[in-house]
Motif scaffolding. Structure first.
Motif, short mmCIF file in Angstrom:
data_model
loop_
_atom_site.label_atom_id
_atom_site.label_comp_id
_atom_site.label_asym_id
_atom_site.label_seq_id
_atom_site.Cartn_x
_atom_site.Cartn_y
_atom_site.Cartn_z
N GLN A 153 0.81 -1.22 0.00
CA GLN A 153 0.00 0.00 0.00
C GLN A 153 0.84 1.27 0.00
O GLN A 153 0.57 2.21 -0.75
CB GLN A 153 -0.93 0.00 1.21
CG GLN A 153 -1.88 1.20 1.24
CD GLN A 153 -2.71 1.24 2.50
OE1 GLN A 153 -2.19 1.55 3.56
NE2 GLN A 153 -3.99 0.91 2.37
N ARG A 194 2.35 1.80 -3.39
CA ARG A 194 1.33 2.14 -4.39
C ARG A 194 0.93 3.61 -4.28
O ARG A 194 0.78 4.31 -5.28
CB ARG A 194 0.11 1.24 -4.22
CG ARG A 194 -0.96 1.45 -5.30
CD ARG A 194 -2.03 0.38 -5.24
NE ARG A 194 -2.81 0.45 -4.01
CZ ARG A 194 -2.76 -0.45 -3.05
NH1 ARG A 194 -1.94 -1.48 -3.15
NH2 ARG A 194 -3.51 -0.32 -1.96
N ARG A 195 0.75 4.08 -3.06
CA ARG A 195 0.39 5.48 -2.86
C ARG A 195 1.51 6.40 -3.33
O ARG A 195 1.25 7.46 -3.92
CB ARG A 195 0.07 5.73 -1.39
CG ARG A 195 -1.20 5.05 -0.91
CD ARG A 195 -1.37 5.19 0.59
NE ARG A 195 -2.53 4.47 1.06
CZ ARG A 195 -3.76 4.98 1.10
NH1 ARG A 195 -3.96 6.23 0.73
NH2 ARG A 195 -4.78 4.26 1.52
#
Length: 308
Positions: A87, A90-91
């Motif tokens: 996560q 990805r951000r």
């Protein structure tokens, strides 16, 4: 044009390289440097630019709509490059593609390519990107970030994340002062200008410090994909968004040129502040800046077809 691009890129790489050299030899508190930039220097830059740049309402609406569409498409491209990644990465990939360097690279290159008239439009885009960066990036890094036992974030909580950074307050202050036709005292504005002038060197040093502390950056497939999305996908999205919003001629060309810029180093500072994957942002900013010389040269060579 290649010589002009190198004249812009060489100082960027020199300052960042010196930061990397110092970071490789000495322990540096990067978090403190990042906070000085985010909480003091960047707000001063925002206020200084807003109070010293002439803008017209009609241009703001049309160009703003095209810019917003370009950012939305870029964020989507960045999200796609981070599919199945952790996560935090990805951000950070999303932010790396969606936040580009329309300031210290975009402005001088626009001046070289279009002269003073194009520079005025590029300055307007810089204002939009500066505001957008400090509004969009906190949302990218904090939306739905919580422990399993926590409820989803409220609208109020998301708003607080967006306005945590003083740059947003300074934008509101600058807009208010412009609307009321008020000018701060000359002594105060000189202090603001001094802080604003220190922003760019500190931002570039922060990039070098991040890269130097980890050695030569590891350029994996996702960083290459994000760089391609930024340098190739960006101008294509800018062209599509500009045409969709009715932009033509030089204004359209300025938007496309702006969207072809590499990842903004400020994205690294925001990633560090909000607990993002700062290493991924630093590597993407480094690679996209290095590779932007040939890609921007290609974009500039094609722009006469838009203005002819």
């Amino acid at each position: 044009m290649i010589q002009a691009l190198s004249n812009v890129l060489l100082p960027v790489m020199l300052v960042a390289g010196l930061g990397a050299l110092v970071s490789a030899r000495f322990p540096i508190d990067q978090a403190t440097i990042a906070r000085v930039t985010l909480y003091l220097l960047s707000p001063a830059l925002a206020l200084n630019v807003l109070l010293t740049t002439r803008v017209q309402a009609g241009e703001v609406l049309t160009l703003g709509a095209a810019y917003a569409l370009t950012v939305a498409g870029s964020l989507l491209l960045g999200w796609l490059t981070g599919l199945r990644a952790p996560q935090a990465q990805r951000r950070s990939l999303t932010a790396s593609v969606g936040i580009w360097n329309s300031g210290n690279m975009g402005l001088p290159i626009a001046l070289f390519a279009f002269g003073q008239a194009g520079f005025a439009h590029a300055t307007l885009l810089f204002l939009m990107s500066f505001v957008g960066m400090y509004v969009i990036a906190p949302v990218v890094y904090t939306a739905r970030v919580r422990r399993p036992d926590q409820p989803p974030p409220s609208a109020g909580g998301m708003l607080l994340n967006m306005v945590r950074l003083p740059a947003v307050w300074m934008v509101a202050l600058g807009v208010t002062l412009r609307a009321l036709h008020l000018q701060p005292p000359e002594g105060l504005m000189r202090g603001v200008e001094l802080l604003a002038q220190a922003t760019l060197p500190m931002v570039l040093l922060s990039l070098g410090l991040q890269l130097g502390s980890g050695g030569w950056p590891r350029l994996d497939a996702r960083v290459w994909l994000a760089t391609a999305a930024r340098l190739i996908g960006g101008p294509l999205l800018g062209l599509a968004a500009g045409l969709a919003c009715g932009l033509r001629g030089e204004v359209l060309a300025v938007l496309v040129l702006s969207a072809s810029m590499p990842t903004a180093v400020n994205a690294l500072l925001i990633a560090r502040e909000y607990g993002g994957d700062a290493d991924t942002v630093a590597r993407t900013a480094f690679l996209s800046t290095v590779l932007s010389v040939p890609t921007i040269a290609a974009v500039v060579a094609l722009l006469p077809r838009l203005t002819g």
